[in-house]
Design an enzyme around this catalytic site. Sequence first.
Site, PDB file in Angstrom:
ATOM      1  CB  SER A 123      46.646   7.884 -22.467  1.00  0.00           C
ATOM      2  OG  SER A 123      47.833   7.275 -22.203  1.00  0.00           O
ATOM      3  CG  HIS A 144      43.627   8.260 -18.176  1.00  0.00           C
ATOM      4  ND1 HIS A 144      43.532   9.591 -18.415  1.00  0.00           N
ATOM      5  CD2 HIS A 144      44.754   7.847 -18.799  1.00  0.00           C
ATOM      6  CE1 HIS A 144      44.548   9.984 -19.168  1.00  0.00           C
ATOM      7  NE2 HIS A 144      45.305   8.939 -19.415  1.00  0.00           N
ATOM      8  CD  GLU A 156      40.051  11.517 -17.514  1.00  0.00           C
ATOM      9  OE1 GLU A 156      39.284  12.315 -18.047  1.00  0.00           O
ATOM     10  OE2 GLU A 156      41.048  11.038 -18.098  1.00  0.00           O
ATOM     11  CG  ASN A 195      44.792  13.123 -22.052  1.00  0.00           C
ATOM     12  OD1 ASN A 195      45.318  13.969 -21.321  1.00  0.00           O
ATOM     13  ND2 ASN A 195      45.221  11.882 -22.117  1.00  0.00           N
TER      14      ASN A 195
HETATM   15  N1  LIG Z   1      53.316   8.723 -19.121  1.00  0.00           N
HETATM   16  C1  LIG Z   1      52.171   9.362 -18.953  1.00  0.00           C
HETATM   17  O1  LIG Z   1      52.143  10.588 -18.749  1.00  0.00           O
HETATM   18  C2  LIG Z   1      50.876   8.599 -18.967  1.00  0.00           C
HETATM   19  C3  LIG Z   1      49.723   9.211 -18.408  1.00  0.00           C
HETATM   20  C4  LIG Z   1      48.523   8.490 -18.365  1.00  0.00           C
HETATM   21  C5  LIG Z   1      48.457   7.216 -18.903  1.00  0.00           C
HETATM   22  N2  LIG Z   1      49.590   6.647 -19.450  1.00  0.00           N
HETATM   23  C6  LIG Z   1      49.475   5.264 -19.963  1.00  0.00           C
HETATM   24  O2  LIG Z   1      50.058   4.402 -18.998  1.00  0.00           O
HETATM   25  C7  LIG Z   1      50.619   3.263 -19.662  1.00  0.00           C
HETATM   26  C8  LIG Z   1      52.095   3.155 -19.268  1.00  0.00           C
HETATM   27  O3  LIG Z   1      52.754   4.341 -19.685  1.00  0.00           O
HETATM   28  P1  LIG Z   1      54.183   4.759 -19.073  1.00  0.00           P
HETATM   29  O4  LIG Z   1      54.354   6.188 -19.406  1.00  0.00           O
HETATM   30  O5  LIG Z   1      54.286   4.299 -17.662  1.00  0.00           O
HETATM   31  O6  LIG Z   1      55.152   3.892 -19.995  1.00  0.00           O
HETATM   32  P2  LIG Z   1      56.606   3.320 -19.649  1.00  0.00           P
HETATM   33  O7  LIG Z   1      57.214   3.015 -20.966  1.00  0.00           O
HETATM   34  O8  LIG Z   1      57.318   4.216 -18.678  1.00  0.00           O
HETATM   35  O9  LIG Z   1      56.271   1.964 -18.877  1.00  0.00           O
HETATM   36  C9  LIG Z   1      55.672   0.871 -19.520  1.00  0.00           C
HETATM   37  C10 LIG Z   1      56.251  -0.385 -18.915  1.00  0.00           C
HETATM   38  O10 LIG Z   1      55.559  -1.513 -19.451  1.00  0.00           O
HETATM   39  C11 LIG Z   1      56.488  -2.572 -19.500  1.00  0.00           C
HETATM   40  N3  LIG Z   1      55.972  -3.637 -20.336  1.00  0.00           N
HETATM   41  C12 LIG Z   1      55.979  -3.765 -21.684  1.00  0.00           C
HETATM   42  N4  LIG Z   1      55.409  -4.945 -22.050  1.00  0.00           N
HETATM   43  C13 LIG Z   1      55.026  -5.548 -20.893  1.00  0.00           C
HETATM   44  C14 LIG Z   1      54.401  -6.789 -20.614  1.00  0.00           C
HETATM   45  N5  LIG Z   1      54.033  -7.640 -21.581  1.00  0.00           N
HETATM   46  N6  LIG Z   1      54.175  -7.131 -19.329  1.00  0.00           N
HETATM   47  C15 LIG Z   1      54.526  -6.281 -18.319  1.00  0.00           C
HETATM   48  N7  LIG Z   1      55.139  -5.096 -18.531  1.00  0.00           N
HETATM   49  C16 LIG Z   1      55.376  -4.732 -19.805  1.00  0.00           C
HETATM   50  C17 LIG Z   1      57.755  -1.910 -20.029  1.00  0.00           C
HETATM   51  O11 LIG Z   1      58.886  -2.726 -19.793  1.00  0.00           O
HETATM   52  C18 LIG Z   1      57.742  -0.608 -19.238  1.00  0.00           C
HETATM   53  O12 LIG Z   1      58.482  -0.719 -18.029  1.00  0.00           O
HETATM   54  C19 LIG Z   1      50.363   3.472 -21.142  1.00  0.00           C
HETATM   55  O13 LIG Z   1      49.184   2.815 -21.490  1.00  0.00           O
HETATM   56  C20 LIG Z   1      50.188   4.981 -21.261  1.00  0.00           C
HETATM   57  O14 LIG Z   1      49.406   5.355 -22.367  1.00  0.00           O
HETATM   58  C21 LIG Z   1      50.787   7.302 -19.477  1.00  0.00           C
END
Ligand SMILES: NC(=O)c1ccc[n+]([C@@H]2O[C@H](COP(=O)([O-])OP(=O)(O)OC[C@H]3O[C@@H](n4cnc5c(N)ncnc54)[C@H](O)[C@@H]3O)[C@@H](O)[C@H]2O)c1
Length: 319
Positions: A123, A144, A156, A195
């Site tokens: 993000s 995204h 996106e 965003n």
């Molecule tokens: N939560 C949101 O609203 C949102 C929205 C858009 C984008 N994002 C982006 O999406 C991505 C994930 O966010 P999220 O909210 O799902 O986070 P989250 O913490 O719920 O999930 C992330 C996952 O990644 C895993 N992880 C960590 N290191 C790893 C590795 N080396 N190999 C494989 N898995 C690994 C963790 O164990 C965890 O389960 C981030 O880049 C975040 O910025 C999040």
Amino acid sequence: MQLEDIRNISVIGAGIMGHGIGLTYALGGYRVVLNDTREEILTNAISHIRNELKTFAESGLISQDMIEKTLSRLTTTTDLKEAVKDADFVTEAAIEDVGVKRKIFTDLDIFCPEHSILTSNTSSLVLRDFTSQCKRRDKILITHWFNPPHIVPVVEVVRGEETSDETMELVYALLKKVKKLPVKILKEIPGFVVNRIQTGMFREVWSLWQQGIASPEDIDLAVKGSFGFRLAAIGPLETCDLGGLDLWYGIADRLFKVIDDAHQPSEALKKKVEAGELGLKSGKGFFDYSVDYFTKGQDERVKTRDNKFIQLLKLLYSQ
Ligand SMILES: NC(=O)c1ccc[n+]([C@@H]2O[C@H](COP(=O)([O-])OP(=O)(O)OC[C@H]3O[C@@H](n4cnc5c(N)ncnc54)[C@H](O)[C@@H]3O)[C@@H](O)[C@H]2O)c1
């Protein structure tokens, strides 16, 4: 590679976003491998996916038999090499940590077949932060998604400095095929489009709250029932056209001088974060969430939200 050549999709990181992205591709007919660091995270992800498919079926978005069909297309592994060995397309949705993402992309570039397209759900980072070491930079871009990713229609599609036209078009077509609404972001800038706009709104919302201009309940109601209501159906630029550009020019000319233009998030918000008032996850944010809500009802609250979103989805976007 053509769209028909994409059969196997891998999703790296099976948290809030990754499991919903995997669900979407599996529902779209693809074989999906979910990868994360621990077995229990993957077991949890599958159980969330099962519940979400049930909610889809209860609301009539999919038929009952799609639940098991979709689940049968999903497999899991903690072994990254195994997860991507047959992948035609990969989405990385691991934690927002530049070092973690850089390591994952280094490995993906080595472990994936040469033709695989690699995407990240970051993000706040730009591709050169974590993919400059990869050889196939023409086949890498950002997709995204928005939470909950299996429900919110837009994704996106962000073009990196070295992404090829072919990759951009293929990813766009893939997202359309799984019934998302892809939006092309032609230049990679922090925050992309959504965003940046949303954060601009938050700056003024937090300022109004800090000044005590209206209660948190009324600020939310004012937005939900006015431009929030409108924006679900028509975009901001169309809103300007329908109201009259001369009118909006005049409003902006007067209000730009008085609305918040801070370069830091509001002090009052900082205090809340420092006090551990983080919202639902800590039981208190702008609103209070009872202990019951937090311990027993969190999923119920998420389910209520998802049901409202699904009603909107059906009304506005289901064919
Ligand atoms: N939560 C949101 O609203 C949102 C929205 C858009 C984008 N994002 C982006 O999406 C991505 C994930 O966010 P999220 O909210 O799902 O986070 P989250 O913490 O719920 O999930 C992330 C996952 O990644 C895993 N992880 C960590 N290191 C790893 C590795 N080396 N190999 C494989 N898995 C690994 C963790 O164990 C965890 O389960 C981030 O880049 C975040 O910025 C999040």
